[in-house]
Structures are given as C-alpha cells and as structure tokens.
Design a protein around this motif. Structure first.
Motif, short mmCIF file in Angstrom:
data_model
loop_
_atom_site.label_atom_id
_atom_site.label_comp_id
_atom_site.label_asym_id
_atom_site.label_seq_id
_atom_site.Cartn_x
_atom_site.Cartn_y
_atom_site.Cartn_z
N GLU A 1 9.47 3.86 7.16
CA GLU A 1 9.32 2.40 7.30
C GLU A 1 10.34 1.95 8.33
O GLU A 1 11.54 2.19 8.17
N GLY B 1 6.98 5.70 12.80
CA GLY B 1 6.22 6.94 12.69
C GLY B 1 5.03 6.98 13.63
O GLY B 1 4.43 5.95 13.94
N ALA C 1 -2.86 -7.82 -0.96
CA ALA C 1 -1.87 -6.89 -1.48
C ALA C 1 -2.40 -6.11 -2.68
O ALA C 1 -2.14 -4.90 -2.80
N GLY D 1 -0.35 -1.56 7.84
CA GLY D 1 -0.52 -3.00 7.66
C GLY D 1 -1.14 -3.74 8.83
O GLY D 1 -1.87 -3.16 9.65
N ALA E 1 0.85 -1.20 0.00
CA ALA E 1 0.00 0.00 0.00
C ALA E 1 0.88 1.25 0.00
O ALA E 1 0.74 2.13 -0.86
N ASP F 1 -4.04 -2.90 4.58
CA ASP F 1 -4.60 -3.73 5.65
C ASP F 1 -5.08 -2.90 6.84
O ASP F 1 -6.07 -3.26 7.49
N VAL G 1 4.80 -6.87 4.63
CA VAL G 1 4.53 -8.30 4.83
C VAL G 1 4.61 -9.01 3.48
O VAL G 1 5.23 -10.08 3.35
N LYS H 1 4.68 -17.97 -2.19
CA LYS H 1 4.54 -18.45 -3.58
C LYS H 1 5.80 -19.18 -4.03
O LYS H 1 5.74 -20.13 -4.80
P1 FAD Z 1 2.01 -4.47 5.19
O1 FAD Z 1 2.48 -5.29 4.07
O2 FAD Z 1 1.71 -5.12 6.49
O3 FAD Z 1 3.09 -3.32 5.39
C1 FAD Z 1 3.01 -2.40 6.43
C2 FAD Z 1 4.38 -1.86 6.70
O4 FAD Z 1 4.28 -0.81 7.65
C3 FAD Z 1 5.32 -2.88 7.32
O5 FAD Z 1 6.49 -2.95 6.55
C4 FAD Z 1 5.60 -2.35 8.73
O6 FAD Z 1 6.94 -2.59 9.15
C5 FAD Z 1 5.37 -0.87 8.55
N1 FAD Z 1 4.96 -0.16 9.77
C6 FAD Z 1 3.94 -0.49 10.61
N2 FAD Z 1 3.80 0.45 11.56
C7 FAD Z 1 4.76 1.40 11.32
C8 FAD Z 1 5.12 2.62 11.93
N3 FAD Z 1 4.46 3.08 13.00
N4 FAD Z 1 6.17 3.32 11.43
C9 FAD Z 1 6.86 2.86 10.34
N5 FAD Z 1 6.54 1.72 9.71
C10 FAD Z 1 5.51 1.00 10.19
N6 FAD Z 1 -2.04 -10.97 -0.29
C11 FAD Z 1 -2.24 -11.16 -1.61
O7 FAD Z 1 -2.86 -10.31 -2.25
N7 FAD Z 1 -1.76 -12.27 -2.24
C12 FAD Z 1 -1.09 -13.24 -1.58
O8 FAD Z 1 -0.66 -14.23 -2.18
C13 FAD Z 1 -0.87 -13.08 -0.20
N8 FAD Z 1 -0.20 -14.00 0.50
C14 FAD Z 1 0.02 -13.81 1.83
C15 FAD Z 1 0.71 -14.79 2.54
C16 FAD Z 1 0.94 -14.62 3.89
C17 FAD Z 1 1.68 -15.69 4.65
C18 FAD Z 1 0.48 -13.44 4.54
C19 FAD Z 1 0.74 -13.25 6.01
C20 FAD Z 1 -0.20 -12.48 3.85
C21 FAD Z 1 -0.45 -12.65 2.49
N9 FAD Z 1 -1.14 -11.69 1.75
C22 FAD Z 1 -1.37 -11.90 0.43
C23 FAD Z 1 -1.63 -10.45 2.37
C24 FAD Z 1 -0.68 -9.28 2.04
O9 FAD Z 1 0.62 -9.61 2.47
C25 FAD Z 1 -1.16 -8.02 2.71
O10 FAD Z 1 -2.50 -7.77 2.37
C26 FAD Z 1 -0.31 -6.83 2.30
O11 FAD Z 1 1.04 -7.01 2.66
C27 FAD Z 1 -0.85 -5.55 2.93
O12 FAD Z 1 -0.06 -4.49 2.55
P2 FAD Z 1 0.07 -3.18 3.46
O13 FAD Z 1 1.02 -2.29 2.76
O14 FAD Z 1 -1.27 -2.67 3.81
O15 FAD Z 1 0.69 -3.68 4.82
#
Ligand code: FAD
Length: 467
Positions: A35, A115, A321, A145, A16, A313, A42, A52
């Motif tokens: 970050e 942050g 994702a 996330g 995101a 998320d 994730v 995968k």
């Molecule tokens: P995240 O990927 O969780 O990233 C959030 C980031 O914010 C992290 O790097 C964290 O360190 C950072 N952060 C948090 N708080 C702070 C803060 N206060 N200050 C600075 N940094 C911070 N989705 C799919 O679409 N296809 C798939 O095949 C799939 N497989 C998956 C398999 C597994 C095992 C898991 C657990 C999830 C899977 N997902 C899949 C779901 C997908 O990973 C998530 O939906 C996606 O990563 C969400 O993205 P995001 O950017 O919202 O959050």
C-alpha cells in the motif's frame, strides 16, 4: 537481494485489500499487502467514514434548529464547519490506524510503496525513496481502487473546484456551492454544506437525483432537500466553467436546450470515479481490462491470467466498500479451496447517508415491471409509525416490490430514519430466499422503526394494519 516469497500478495490496502489480507492470514497464508498510502484506502481515509462523521454533525445541526419543540432554545445559535471537519479527520485517522493493528495481530506485512506486476508471479515495489524490491507469490490480488473522475469542463483543483476529497478538507462552509452530480456522494455533501449554511445548487445530467434509486425515493428526497432551501436542476449538463479566484461562473444547458448561468463560490465535481488500473503492468502481462478500465474477472474474481485476481473498485460493478470487502473474502476463500459461492451482485444494498437517508436492495418498481414480473407494491409511510413520530423524523416510507407468483422480495426501498440500517433486514430476507409473508411473520419489536418493514411487507399483500 533475493526475492521475497509469500502465499498471497495483495496490492492495495483499502477495504477490498485489507479484508482479503486478513482472511488470507486467518486461512493460514503468509500475506504481504503493498500500500503506497495510509492503510484503509478511500473508504476509511477520504470516503465512507469521514463523510459519515460530517453527516452526523450535519444531522445534529439540523436537529438543533428543531430543538424548540423539545424545550431547548439557544440565544445565539451558530454552527461552524471547522470543528466538525477536525472531528471527521480524527475519526478517520483512528479507524485507519486500527487497520495497522489488525495487520500486526494477523502477522500481515505492510510494504509501503507502489506495486506493479512484473510477470511470472512477481510484483515490483517502488518505495517512497525510489528503491525497488521484488516480491513473489502464486497468488497476486489487485485491489487498487478508484479515484474521482475529472471532466475537462470542470478541472479539479481542490481549491475552487473540489473532488469529494477536497470537499472533506474544508474548514469553512462557502457562501454558495454547486454540486455537479446527484449520486450518493453529491447528495451527501449537499446535505452537509446545506446544514452549515451554504446556499447549495445541485446540477444533475439525468432526469432525477439518485438516478439508480426507485423514482419514489428520488422525488421524496428532492422534496425534502427543497424544503431546506437546496435548489435543483435535473436533466441539465454543465457546458462551461469560468474559474476565477473567488468564484466560478457555470453555464449549463437544461433539457429543453436553454442555457443557464450560475455564479458560485465553489463547485463540487461528483460525476463518478475511474479505476486505478493504468500503471499496474496489466497490458504487459496480458490481463484483460474492460473499455472503461476495470479489470475483467470471473465469479471467483480471477483475472484472465492465472494467479492474478482483482477485487473492489478496480474490478468494477458496484463501487461500494461492502461489495469490495465481500469480494476480498470470496476471492481468498476460493484460492484456499474453501469456496462458499460467488458474490450475489443482485443483493448488494445501496445506501445514501444524507437526511433523510435512502437505501435500497434489488429491483426498483420500474425495473421489475420492465423485466415482466407480475408485481404488487407495498408502501408504508413513516407518519404511520409510532417510533418515527416520537423521534420527529417522519419524511419518507418503506416500499416493497413483490413478485405475485412466488411472493419473492424483488426489491425494497427505504427513505427515512435509519434507512441504511433497516435495509439489512431485506438483504438478509432476500439472501435466505424469504417471502414477503415471512418478512411480516418474523415478529418485530414495538415500538420500533423496524415495524415499518413488516407493514410494507403486508402492504405488498394488500393488508397493512396501521394505514
Ligand atoms: P480503495 O478504497 O480505493 O483502496 C485502494 C488502495 O489501493 C488505496 O489505498 C490506494 O492508495 C492503493 N493503491 C492504488 N494503486 C496502488 C499501487 N499500484 N500500489 C500500492 N497501492 C496502491 N462506499 C460504501 O460502501 N459506503 C459509503 O458510505 C461510501 N461513502 C463514500 C464516500 C465518498 C466521498 C467516496 C469517494 C466513496 C465512498 N464509498 C462508499 C465508496 C468506497 O469508498 C469504495 O467503494 C471503497 O473504498 C473501495 O475499496 P477498494 O479497496 O476497492 O479501493
């Protein structure tokens, strides 16, 4: 030190956050992304990509077991999770470091630290060495996330009771594994560990596996896994776990109220995720949060406070994702005054990349009926598709749910080879408001798996050709 001002400050560098940051830069904004961990979130580090990679290894192991039909035999066939696990880490690290290159290319500043909202367009960053700096922007985008849900009965230690992250870092497949939770994550790991020789038992509280999928998809997948020796207990709730050094004794209650016991070497707790929203200063800044902890946003991902947005998320709905990345683009384009509309949450594909793969978009057959649509269902099994037969993967089907009045594609459900690729045809068809007739009339190459898409569409009109 004076505060540093940016056009856009993104908190979180997952799919995101990093996609929003890149789109913001493309639109001419000066962007900083805070970050605390590796870029990629994730998804790239401990989610989509490494799973995968392991699933590709698992498929190869399973295909090797069937290789005799292709004239390939092994004298001493054995499989070892260790190299596959290392390969999965190499791929994850390569992709995650690619995000840093994209940031350089787009002149996005990665601020390493944690942050927290300070109020009035400010974010405080605590760096790893404990130092504090403040960054200012009229647009602060929260993309923090989610993390695995930890339930009291099964405390995750990533040694004996694994989260999905623990399950990704094992060098050896255990003799036995209980997978608690049969959603996409649980079923993907059940597939991986089964392929590498672990005796896998899946325990699911709801009445079927992959409960958000069409009931036909759930039953077909369960049948396929059972053939490979995976055991299932659906409608079963874990009540107690005695965690020893080398094993776990689980007690679970079945749908009739009877208690069962199961001793396993390891347990994977795959019972969902919770948003990372506790320590962001949301309450202090008046940002509305749902009872489940998700940041409440409108159709352009604006929170209840002017200048603060949430995507991915941490903003709830589907925790996927591709949904997270789409929200990033929609949100930043709206900030830049280039809005191309909102995210279509009814057209988000669901994919489970186990074997056979499971994918869907739109309504299940049961949901379409519940919502009062007059429907016709087309279902085309892979045994009727030449390419699937040639490739040796014929479990499953393509299923289309059609609304009889306008021939709208209400839902599509695929179990089988490359289901997660093929579902995109239906996503595009629905996005363009195509009819089932149009899905058929668009010519599909022969022989391909995609012909089953057209055949299922024809099935929903009662006139399949190859069945
Ligand atoms: P995240 O990927 O969780 O990233 C959030 C980031 O914010 C992290 O790097 C964290 O360190 C950072 N952060 C948090 N708080 C702070 C803060 N206060 N200050 C600075 N940094 C911070 N989705 C799919 O679409 N296809 C798939 O095949 C799939 N497989 C998956 C398999 C597994 C095992 C898991 C657990 C999830 C899977 N997902 C899949 C779901 C997908 O990973 C998530 O939906 C996606 O990563 C969400 O993205 P995001 O950017 O919202 O959050």
């Amino acid at each position: 030190m004076a505060d540093k001002k940016f056009d856009l400050v993104v908190v979180g560098g997952g799919p995101a956050g990093y996609v929003a940051a890149i789109r913001g830069s493309q639109l001419g904004m000066q962007v900083a992304c805070i970050e605390e961990d590796n870029l990629g979130g994730v998804c790239l580090n401990v989610g989509c990509i490494p799973t995968k990679a392991l699933l590709s290894s698992a498929l190869l192991v399973n295909d090797c077991k069937l290789a005799a039909a292709h004239g390939i035999t092994f004298d001493n066939f054995r499989s070892d999770l260790g190299p596959a696990q290392k390969r999965s880490r190499d791929i994850a690290e390569k992709l995650a470091s690619g995000v840093a290159h994209l940031f350089n290319k787009n002149k996005i500043l990665h601020i390493k630290g944690r942050g927290r909202l300070l109020g009035e367009g400010s974010v405080e960053v605590t760096s790893l060495d404990g130092g504090h700096e403040t960054y200012r922007s009229d647009h602060i985008l929260l993309a923090t996330g989610s993390r695995p849900r930890d339930i009291p009965v099964l405390p995750i230690d990533d040694t004996t009771v694994w989260s999905s992250t623990g399950a990704l870092f094992q060098q050896q497949a255990p003799a036995s594994l209980a997978v608690v939770g049969a959603g996409a994550v649980g079923m993907e790991f059940a597939d991986i560990y089964n392929a590498y020789g672990t005796k896998v038992t899946v325990i699911e509280a709801l009445d079927r596996i992959l409960p958000i999928e069409d009931a036909d998809s759930s039953s077909t997948l369960q049948r396929s896994f059972k053939k490979r020796g995976v055991q299932f207990h659906t409608g079963a709730k874990v009540k107690d776990a005695i965690i020893g050094e080398d094993s776990v004794q689980l007690s679970f209650e079945d749908k009739n109220g009877s208690t069962h016991r199961l001793e396993v070497e390891k347990v994977l707790s795959a019972v969902g995720r919770v948003p990372n929203t506790e320590d962001l200063g949301l309450k202090e800044n008046g940002v509305e949060v749902s009872p489940e902890g998700y940041i409440v946003v409108d159709h352009h991902l604006k929170s209840s406070v002017r200048g603060i947005y949430a995507i991915g998320d941490c903003a709830g709905k589907q925790l996927l994702a591709h949904k997270a990345m789409h929200e990033g683009v929609v949100c930043v384009e709206a900030i830049a005054g280039e809005s191309h509309g909102a995210v279509d949450y009814a057209n988000v594909p669901n994919c489970t990349y186990c074997h056979p793969e499971v994918a869907s978009v739109g309504l299940t057959e049961a949901q379409a009926r519940e919502q009062g649509f007059d429907i016709e269902v087309g279902k085309f099994p892979w045994v009727g598709n030449g390419r699937a037969l040639a490739g040796g993967h014929t479990e499953g089907f393509v299923k289309v749910v059609r609304d009889k009045e306008y021939s709208e594609i209400l839902g599509a459900h695929i179990v089988g080879p490359h289901a997660t690729e093929l579902i995109a045809e239906f996503v595009v068809g629905r996005h363009l408001e195509g009819t089932v007739e149009e899905m058929d009339r668009a010519m599909h190459p022969h022989p391909t798996l995609s012909e089953a898409v057209a055949e299922a569409a024809l099935g929903a009109l009662g006139r399949t050709i190859h069945l």
